[in-house]
Write a protein that holds these residues in place. Structure first.
Motif, PDB file in Angstrom:
ATOM      1  N   TYR A 285      -4.760  -9.749   4.335  1.00 58.42           N
ATOM      2  CA  TYR A 285      -4.160  -8.534   4.600  1.00 58.42           C
ATOM      3  C   TYR A 285      -3.072  -8.549   5.377  1.00 58.42           C
ATOM      4  CZ  TYR A 285      -4.643  -3.764   6.216  1.00 58.42           C
ATOM      5  OH  TYR A 285      -4.323  -2.495   6.380  1.00 58.42           O
TER       6      TYR A 285
ATOM      7  N   GLY B 109      -4.932   2.547  -5.712  1.00 57.12           N
ATOM      8  CA  GLY B 109      -4.473   1.496  -4.879  1.00 57.12           C
ATOM      9  C   GLY B 109      -4.662   1.460  -3.454  1.00 57.12           C
ATOM     10  N   GLN B 110      -3.884   2.026  -2.499  1.00 64.45           N
ATOM     11  CA  GLN B 110      -4.264   1.921  -1.065  1.00 64.45           C
ATOM     12  C   GLN B 110      -5.703   2.486  -0.979  1.00 64.45           C
ATOM     13  OE1 GLN B 110      -2.143   4.967   1.135  1.00 64.45           O
ATOM     14  NE2 GLN B 110      -1.679   3.518   2.731  1.00 64.45           N
ATOM     15  N   GLY B 111      -6.479   1.727   0.016  1.00 66.64           N
ATOM     16  CA  GLY B 111      -7.906   2.032   0.124  1.00 66.64           C
ATOM     17  C   GLY B 111      -8.363   3.243   0.994  1.00 66.64           C
TER      18      GLY B 111
ATOM     19  N   ARG C  11      -6.034  -5.385  -7.620  1.00 66.81           N
ATOM     20  CA  ARG C  11      -7.345  -4.514  -6.829  1.00 66.81           C
ATOM     21  C   ARG C  11      -7.410  -3.216  -7.155  1.00 66.81           C
ATOM     22  NH1 ARG C  11      -6.807  -3.588  -0.355  1.00 66.81           N
ATOM     23  NH2 ARG C  11      -6.290  -1.763  -1.289  1.00 66.81           N
TER      24      ARG C  11
ATOM     25  N   PHE D 170       0.937  -0.958   0.129  1.00 73.52           N
ATOM     26  CA  PHE D 170       0.075   0.226  -0.098  1.00 73.52           C
ATOM     27  C   PHE D 170       0.760   1.316   0.168  1.00 73.52           C
ATOM     28  CE2 PHE D 170      -2.181  -3.317   2.419  1.00 73.52           C
ATOM     29  CZ  PHE D 170      -2.970  -3.598   1.405  1.00 73.52           C
TER      30      PHE D 170
ATOM     31  N   ASN E 185     -10.980  -8.342   2.463  1.00 70.18           N
ATOM     32  CA  ASN E 185      -9.702  -7.513   1.700  1.00 70.18           C
ATOM     33  C   ASN E 185      -8.652  -8.265   1.231  1.00 70.18           C
ATOM     34  OD1 ASN E 185      -8.354  -5.492   0.737  1.00 70.18           O
ATOM     35  ND2 ASN E 185      -7.817  -4.633   2.932  1.00 70.18           N
TER      36      ASN E 185
ATOM     37  N   LYS F 213     -13.375   2.675   8.754  1.00 69.48           N
ATOM     38  CA  LYS F 213     -14.477   2.123   7.551  1.00 69.48           C
ATOM     39  C   LYS F 213     -15.709   2.558   7.588  1.00 69.48           C
ATOM     40  CE  LYS F 213     -10.431  -0.205   6.197  1.00 69.48           C
ATOM     41  NZ  LYS F 213      -9.715   0.512   7.131  1.00 69.48           N
TER      42      LYS F 213
ATOM     43  N   PHE G 205     -13.251  -2.296  -2.600  1.00 73.01           N
ATOM     44  CA  PHE G 205     -12.656  -2.868  -3.691  1.00 73.01           C
ATOM     45  C   PHE G 205     -13.135  -3.627  -4.899  1.00 73.01           C
ATOM     46  CE2 PHE G 205     -10.131  -2.598   0.373  1.00 73.01           C
ATOM     47  CZ  PHE G 205      -9.583  -1.434  -0.019  1.00 73.01           C
TER      48      PHE G 205
HETATM   49  N1  GLN Z   1      -6.471  -1.042   4.507  1.00 70.37           N
HETATM   50  C1  GLN Z   1      -6.073  -0.399   3.460  1.00 70.37           C
HETATM   51  C2  GLN Z   1      -6.237  -1.164   2.131  1.00 70.37           C
HETATM   52  O1  GLN Z   1      -6.463  -2.338   2.020  1.00 70.37           O
HETATM   53  C3  GLN Z   1      -4.434  -0.077   3.623  1.00 70.37           C
HETATM   54  C4  GLN Z   1      -3.806   0.353   4.821  1.00 70.37           C
HETATM   55  C5  GLN Z   1      -2.483   0.596   4.814  1.00 70.37           C
HETATM   56  O2  GLN Z   1      -1.821   1.162   3.908  1.00 70.37           O
HETATM   57  N2  GLN Z   1      -1.837  -0.255   5.751  1.00 70.37           N
HETATM   58  O3  GLN Z   1      -5.926  -0.686   0.939  1.00 70.37           O
END
Ligand code: GLN
Length: 393
Positions: free
Chosen positions: A124, A36-38, A366, A20, A173, A235, A319
Motif C-alpha cells: 500500500y 480503480g480507487q477502492g 486491480r 488512486f 491490498n 472498511k 479487489f
Molecule cells: N484504500 C484505497 C484503495 O486501495 C485508496 C485510498 C486512497 O486513495 N489513498 O483503493
C-alpha cells in the motif's frame, strides 16, 4: 535555480500523485466507470448514517478525549472479542482519524532515524514514504505472484541489525490474498527472534470471502507485546470518507502511540465515533454488507471468467486482479490501465505502481468490485469489447 518546492522534503517532492488519485482523476475527466480507487458506490448502511445524524443533534461536537470516546474504545474491544476472539480492553485501543493516520502514528512512534523497516511488495502506497520521512529505510521483500506468498528465506536475508519493524498488510491490498496460518506463525517467529515490532495493517479483516474468521498476527504467540494492529471503520462499514480508524496494542504501547496521535490529528470527530460505536455493537450491519460485497465480487469474477480473462486468486478485500499475461494481453499494466480508461471507459489500478524494489510484476491490474451489479456488468462488457478490438490491431 531553486524553486519554492526545492525548499520542501525530497521525500514528498520526489513523489508522484498517488495512483488512486491519478486513476480517479482520469475516470472523472473521461466519465469512465471507476473500478480503480477502492470505495463502494452505495451509501453506508442507513443505521450508521442515522446514528451519526442523531449524534450531531444530541452529543457534544467539541474535542472528545484524545485517545477516543471511551464508548468507542470499549466497542472496538468488544467487536474484536466477538469477531476474532481477541482479549482486549479499552486501554489497548487508540482511535485515529482513519487507518492511514494509524499507520503514520505507528511508524512515527516505532521507527528511529537510521532504522530499517521490512515492507512487503506489493505494498500500500502509504508505508514507504512515511518510513522515509521518519528517517528510516524501507527494505522491500517481494511477494511472488500469482499467490503472493511470503518467502521466509527472502525475509531472513533482508534482516540486518538495524531492522526495527515489519509492516504486514493482511489481507493484502492490492492482491486480495490472505496470509496462511503457517505464514502468520513464521512472521511471528521472525519478529520474536529479531525483536521486531510488527505494524499490522488489518483493515480488510472483515472483507473476507473464504468463510474463515480473520486471524490477527497480534494473536500469535509472543506478539502481544510487539504487534500494533490497525483497523478501519471505513472498511468495516463501507464508509471510506468517514476516516475513523484505530490502533491496538499492549496498553503500555498504546499509551505511547497515543502521543504520536496527539500531535498529528489529536482527536477524531466525536459524532462519527458515536455512530461507529453503535455500528460495531450490531453484528447484523457488517453481515448485510458482507452479503452485498459477496454478490458484487461474484459478479465481477463470473463476468471476467466468462469473458476469458485470467483472474488471480483472491479471498478478501474489495479487489480482484486480472493477469494480463495469462489472458494473452501483451501490454504492461501501466499502458493497459492508461489505455483502458481512455479507450474503453474503465479505470483500474496497475499493480506495478504499488511496487518498489527489483522485478516489479507488470502484468497485473486491480479492479474494485464493491459496485452496483449493473455497473460491474457494464464495465466487464466494455473490457471484453475493448479487448476484442486489441486483437485486431
Ligand atoms: N484504500 C484505497 C484503495 O486501495 C485508496 C485510498 C486512497 O486513495 N489513498 O483503493
Amino acid at each position: 535555480m531553486t524553486t519554492p518546492a526545492d525548499r520542501l522534503s525530497p521525500v514528498y517532492t520526489g513523489l508522484p500523485l498517488t495512483i488512486f488519485e491519478r486513476m480517479s482523476g482520469l475516470a472523472r475527466e473521461s466519465g469512465a466507470i471507476n473500478l480503480g480507487q477502492g470505495f463502494p458506490d452505495d451509501p453506508p448502511p442507513q443505521a450508521l448514517s442515522d446514528a451519526a445524524v442523531r449524534a450531531f443533534s444530541t452529543r457534544s461536537q467539541q474535542y472528545p478525549p484524545m485517545t477516543g470516546l471511551p464508548e468507542l474504545r470499549d466497542a472496538v474491544a468488544a467487536f474484536y472479542a466477538r469477531e476474532q476472539g481477541l482479549d482486549l480492553a479499552r486501554d489497548h485501543v487508540v482511535v485515529t482519524s482513519g487507518a492511514t493516520e494509524a499507520v503514520a502514528c505507528a511508524i512515527l512512534a516505532v521507527v528511529r532515524p537510521g532504522d530499517e523497516v521490512i515492507v512487503f511488495s506489493p505494498a500500500y502506497d502509504v508505508y514507504a514514504p512515511m518510513v522515509r520521512r521518519a528517517g528510516a529505510t524501507p527494505v522491500f521483500v517481494p511477494l511472488a505472484p500469482p499467490l503472493w506468498c511470503y518467502d521466509e528465506a527472502r525475509i531472513r536475508a533482508a534482516l540486518t541489525p538495524r531492522t526495527r519493524a515489519m509492516i504486514v498488510n493482511d489481507p493484502l491490498n492490492p492482491a486480495g490474498t490472505v496470509a496462511s496460518d503457517d505464514d502468520l506463525a513464521m512472521l511471528a517467529r521472525i519478529a520474536c527472534e529479531h525483536d521486531l515490532v510488527a505494524i499490522c495493517d488489518e483493515v480488510w479483516e472483515t472483507v473476507r470471502f473464504d468463510g474463515r474468521r480473520h486471524r490477527s498476527l497480534l494473536a500469535e504467540p509472543g506478539m502481544e507485546s510487539r504487534a500494533i494492529k490497525i483497523g478501519s471503520a471505513g472498511k468495516i462499514f463501507g464508509a471510506t470518507g468517514w476516516k475513523v480508524g484505530w490502533l491496538i496494542g499492549a496498553p503500555e504501547m498504546a499509551a505511547v502511540l497515543a502521543k504520536a496521535h496527539q500531535f498529528l490529528t489529536f482527536t477524531t470527530p466525536p459524532m462519527l465515533q458515536w455512530a461507529v460505536a453503535e455500528g460495531l455493537a450490531d453484528p447484523a450491519i457488517p453481515r448485510a454488507l458482507h452479503e452485498r460485497w459477496s454478490a458484487s465480487r461474484l459478479a465481477l469474477l463470473n463476468g471476467l471468467f466468462e469473458a476469458d480473462f485470467a483472474v488471480t486468486a483472491n479471498a478478501a478485500t474489495w479487489f480482484a486482479c486480472i493477469d494480463l499475461a495469462a489472458t494473452g494481453i501483451a501490454l504492461d499494466d501501466a499502458t493497459f490501465a492508461e489505455r483502458l480508461v481512455r479507450e474503453a471507459g474503465v479505470a483500474t489500478i496497475p499493480v506495478s505502481a504499488l511496487w518498489e524494489g527489483d522485478a516489479a510484476p507488470t502484468h497485473v491490474v486491480r479492479l474494485c468490485h464493491c459496485k452496483p451489479l449493473a455497473t460491474i456488468e457494464e464495465a466487464v462488457g466494455r473490457l471484453a469489447r475493448w479487448r476484442e478490438g486489441l486483437g485486431h490491431g
